[in-house]
Design an enzyme around this catalytic site. Structure first.
Site, short mmCIF file in Angstrom:
data_model
loop_
_atom_site.label_atom_id
_atom_site.label_comp_id
_atom_site.label_asym_id
_atom_site.label_seq_id
_atom_site.Cartn_x
_atom_site.Cartn_y
_atom_site.Cartn_z
N ASP A 1 40.75 40.68 36.26
CA ASP A 1 39.71 39.71 36.61
C ASP A 1 39.04 39.08 35.40
O ASP A 1 37.86 38.72 35.44
CB ASP A 1 38.64 40.35 37.52
CG ASP A 1 39.25 40.93 38.77
OD1 ASP A 1 40.24 40.34 39.26
OD2 ASP A 1 38.76 41.96 39.26
N LYS B 1 42.12 35.01 34.17
CA LYS B 1 43.50 34.59 33.82
C LYS B 1 43.90 33.34 34.61
O LYS B 1 44.48 32.41 34.07
CB LYS B 1 44.51 35.72 34.13
CG LYS B 1 44.24 37.00 33.37
CD LYS B 1 45.17 38.12 33.78
CE LYS B 1 44.94 38.66 35.17
NZ LYS B 1 43.65 39.37 35.37
N GLY C 1 44.10 38.63 42.37
CA GLY C 1 43.31 37.55 42.96
C GLY C 1 42.93 36.65 41.81
O GLY C 1 42.11 37.02 40.98
N HIS C 2 43.58 35.51 41.72
CA HIS C 2 43.36 34.59 40.60
C HIS C 2 42.66 33.34 41.12
O HIS C 2 43.19 32.64 41.98
CB HIS C 2 44.70 34.25 39.93
CG HIS C 2 45.35 35.45 39.29
ND1 HIS C 2 46.57 35.41 38.67
CD2 HIS C 2 44.92 36.73 39.19
CE1 HIS C 2 46.86 36.62 38.20
NE2 HIS C 2 45.89 37.44 38.52
N GLN D 1 46.55 41.77 36.85
CA GLN D 1 45.80 42.97 36.45
C GLN D 1 45.44 42.86 34.96
O GLN D 1 45.24 41.77 34.47
CB GLN D 1 46.58 44.27 36.76
CG GLN D 1 46.69 44.57 38.24
CD GLN D 1 47.75 43.75 38.97
OE1 GLN D 1 48.90 43.73 38.57
NE2 GLN D 1 47.37 43.10 40.04
P1 GDP Z 1 41.73 36.75 37.25
O1 GDP Z 1 42.11 37.78 38.22
O2 GDP Z 1 41.85 37.20 35.82
O3 GDP Z 1 42.39 35.43 37.46
O4 GDP Z 1 40.15 36.49 37.46
P2 GDP Z 1 39.40 36.35 38.90
O5 GDP Z 1 39.68 35.01 39.43
O6 GDP Z 1 39.67 37.51 39.76
O7 GDP Z 1 37.91 36.52 38.44
C1 GDP Z 1 37.29 35.66 37.54
C2 GDP Z 1 36.07 35.01 38.23
O8 GDP Z 1 35.26 34.37 37.27
C3 GDP Z 1 36.46 33.92 39.20
O9 GDP Z 1 35.50 33.86 40.23
C4 GDP Z 1 36.42 32.66 38.36
O10 GDP Z 1 36.17 31.49 39.13
C5 GDP Z 1 35.25 32.96 37.48
N1 GDP Z 1 35.30 32.40 36.11
C6 GDP Z 1 36.37 32.22 35.30
N2 GDP Z 1 35.96 31.78 34.09
C7 GDP Z 1 34.62 31.68 34.15
C8 GDP Z 1 33.60 31.30 33.20
O11 GDP Z 1 33.87 31.00 32.04
N3 GDP Z 1 32.31 31.35 33.63
C9 GDP Z 1 31.97 31.71 34.90
N4 GDP Z 1 30.68 31.73 35.21
N5 GDP Z 1 32.89 32.07 35.80
C10 GDP Z 1 34.19 32.06 35.43
P1 IMO Z 2 43.89 40.55 38.89
O1 IMO Z 2 45.30 40.04 38.66
C1 IMO Z 2 41.24 43.99 39.04
C2 IMO Z 2 42.92 47.73 40.54
C3 IMO Z 2 42.40 48.26 41.87
C4 IMO Z 2 42.54 49.76 41.60
C5 IMO Z 2 43.82 49.86 40.81
C6 IMO Z 2 45.06 50.19 41.63
O2 IMO Z 2 43.12 39.75 39.87
O3 IMO Z 2 43.20 40.78 37.60
P2 IMO Z 2 46.58 48.77 43.31
O4 IMO Z 2 46.24 48.12 44.61
O5 IMO Z 2 47.10 47.83 42.28
O6 IMO Z 2 47.43 49.99 43.46
O7 IMO Z 2 45.15 49.32 42.76
O8 IMO Z 2 43.99 48.58 40.21
N1 IMO Z 2 43.44 46.35 40.58
C7 IMO Z 2 42.80 45.30 40.06
N2 IMO Z 2 41.59 45.20 39.49
N3 IMO Z 2 42.03 42.91 39.11
C8 IMO Z 2 43.27 42.98 39.65
O9 IMO Z 2 44.14 41.95 39.63
C9 IMO Z 2 43.68 44.21 40.20
N4 IMO Z 2 44.80 44.63 40.84
C10 IMO Z 2 44.65 45.93 41.04
O10 IMO Z 2 41.08 47.87 42.09
O11 IMO Z 2 41.48 50.20 40.78
MG MG Z 3 41.34 38.76 39.88
#
Ligand code: GDP
Ligand code: IMO
Ligand code: MG
Length: 431
Positions: free
Chosen positions: A14, A17, A41-42, A225
């Site tokens: 998270d 990416k 979840g991207h 991840q």
């Molecule tokens: P990923 O799994 O690495 O793609 O990241 P996620 O999408 O799960 O989580 C990142 C969260 O931060 C999302 O809600 C994005 O919309 C948000 N986000 C990404 N970059 C920024 C930033 O620079 N500032 C803020 N405030 N939010 C951001």
């Molecule tokens: P993105 O790509 C954050 C975590 C779960 C748990 C562990 C194992 O959005 O960054 P799993 O279901 O993979 O067997 O769970 O890994 N986890 C993540 N945490 N971002 C993710 O993906 C994750 N995918 C799995 O919360 O701790």
């Molecule tokens: Mg994510």
């Protein structure tokens, strides 16, 4: 040339990416996912519209870009078609630029049941998985009993493999986990219905990537991840079930490691973690709550609250070394606005000894007491800033100190969730 760029998370996932992959895709010909599944979840935010992708590569909103799912990804046919359908409802054509490897391992309903039954049995010792069947599916792959995408297109092969696997899983459900068994016909019929929709998408991803390389085209490899969730190198056993490091881009998409030109490590300006497991810089006070609130730190897949803490440079050092990170992208700098005094973890005390880098495995990490350096914070807003020069001096100092500790340049800074709220420092990434 930086044609093949691998983008990986350097923390516990998270990091943002998805946003960065989408943004860099503007200059790319293809984007490929190489590990993980719909546990990811991207999030992309474009002109105020938010899209969360789980299995589809984060280049999917760029119509002319090839989106590829490599052999290292575990694919739930149901989740895949649901995600495609949701985007189609928004008027986005997905199928005309999406290809999937025939060697992908499938996630089937018994993997989901197993994931959830196992977590329930573990009770408080649970991993905190996303409950999507990721672990059991990867287990089947390594145990050499997995059903793969290519098996979907021969009904006899699929039915035979399903029968054998389901017998095994149902035995465990009934006699070990005490949960209801699953019905063969129901799974067989529903999955074979999906097969018709998936068949036109199947392609030789390894060969596509080889040809893109031959033609000097730019490709983004999108990690899911993060490094500290890597099954070998993370905080084991509180990890996911795949390798999430840059090296997995090669094995998970069928390219040579020699084809990777550049590794971009994504790191939040602080740290978060969702699920169980050690987290040395975790803040359980109002500063942590503030980060969670301003950063909207709720999981993009499960909606769970993310744990928040200070920036951990000693953990980042480990990630940089493992991945061979060439440059960093620091995201969510704006979330640090308004903190009076900032702390950066530069090492740990473990059993009375000092360490300057995160150790491997949960049992060792749990004993790490962070050593902090303190810096002044900033009161001005950095939200939405797109020029480095406009950042407050104290924010620049924070970024400079991070670069100094980890001896790696920051190439990109993100100051908001919007695609455009981004500062590009190393413009070679776009060329
Ligand atoms: P990923 O799994 O690495 O793609 O990241 P996620 O999408 O799960 O989580 C990142 C969260 O931060 C999302 O809600 C994005 O919309 C948000 N986000 C990404 N970059 C920024 C930033 O620079 N500032 C803020 N405030 N939010 C951001
Ligand atoms: P993105 O790509 C954050 C975590 C779960 C748990 C562990 C194992 O959005 O960054 P799993 O279901 O993979 O067997 O769970 O890994 N986890 C993540 N945490 N971002 C993710 O993906 C994750 N995918 C799995 O919360 O701790
Ligand atoms: Mg994510």
């Amino acid at each position: 040339m930086q044609n093949n760029i691998v983008i990986i998370g350097t923390q516990w996932g998270d990091e943002g990416k998805g946003k960065i992959v989408d943004w860099l895709t503007e200059s790319a010909k293809a984007v490929v996912r190489f590990q993980g599944g719909h546990n990811a979840g991207h999030t992309l935010v474009i002109n105020g519209r938010k899209t969360v992708l789980h299995l589809l590569p984060s280049g999917i909103l760029h119509a002319g870009v090839q989106c590829l799912i490599g052999n290292g990804v575990v694919v739930s046919p149901e989740a895949l078609l649901k995600e495609i359908g949701e985007l189609e409802l928004l008027g986005i054509n997905v199928r005309n630029h999406l290809s999937i490897s025939e060697a992908c391992t499938l996630i089937l309903p018994y993997h989901v049941r197993m994931d959830q039954a196992r977590e329930a049995k573990k009770g408080t010792a649970k991993i905190g998985t996303t409950g999507r069947g990721i672990g059991p599916s990867y287990e089947d792959k390594v145990a050499r009993r997995a059903i793969r995408i290519q098996d979907l297109f021969d009904q006899t092969i699929f039915a035979n493999k399903l029968k054998e696997n389901l017998e095994y899983y149902n035995f465990l459900f009934e006699h070990y986990y005490n949960v209801p068994v699953l019905d063969f016909n129901q799974i067989c019929d529903s999955i074979l219905t999906y097969a018709k929709d998936i068949k036109p998408l199947v392609s030789d991803i390894s060969r596509k990537l080889f040809n893109l390389r031959k033609n000097h085209q730019k490709v983004i490899f999108e990690g899911a991840q993060g490094t500290l969730l890597d099954v070998d190198l993370g905080t084991y056993p509180y990890v996911t079930s795949s390798n999430c490091v840059a090296g997995a881009a090669a094995t998970g998409s069928g390219i040579s490691p020699k084809m990777i030109d550049y590794v971009l490590g994504i790191v939040k300006a602080y740290t978060t973690r969702v699920g169980s497991g050690p987290f040395p810089t975790e803040l359980t006070n109002e500063i942590g709550e503030g980060l969670a609130q301003r950063g909207k730190e709720f999981g993009a897949t499960t909606g769970r609250a993310r744990r928040c803490g200070w920036f951990d440079a000693a953990a980042l050092k480990r990630s940089i070394q493992i991945n061979g990170v060439d440059g960093l992208c620091v995201t969510k700098l704006d979330v640090m606005d308004g903190i009076e005094e900032i702390k950066i973890c530069v090492g740990y005390i473990r059993n009375g000894k000092k360490y300057d880098i995160l150790p491997f495995g949960s049992d060792l990490v749990v004993k790490c007491e962070p050593i902090y350096e303190t810096m002044p914070g900033w009161t001005d807003s950095t939200a939405g800033i797109t020029e480095y020069a406009k950042l407050p001096t104290t924010a620049k100092n924070y970024l400079k100190r991070i670069e100094e500790i980890v001896t790696t340049p920051i190439d990109i800074i993100s100051t908001g969730a919007e695609r455009s709220e981004t500062i590009l420092i190393n413009d070679m990434l776009f060329k």
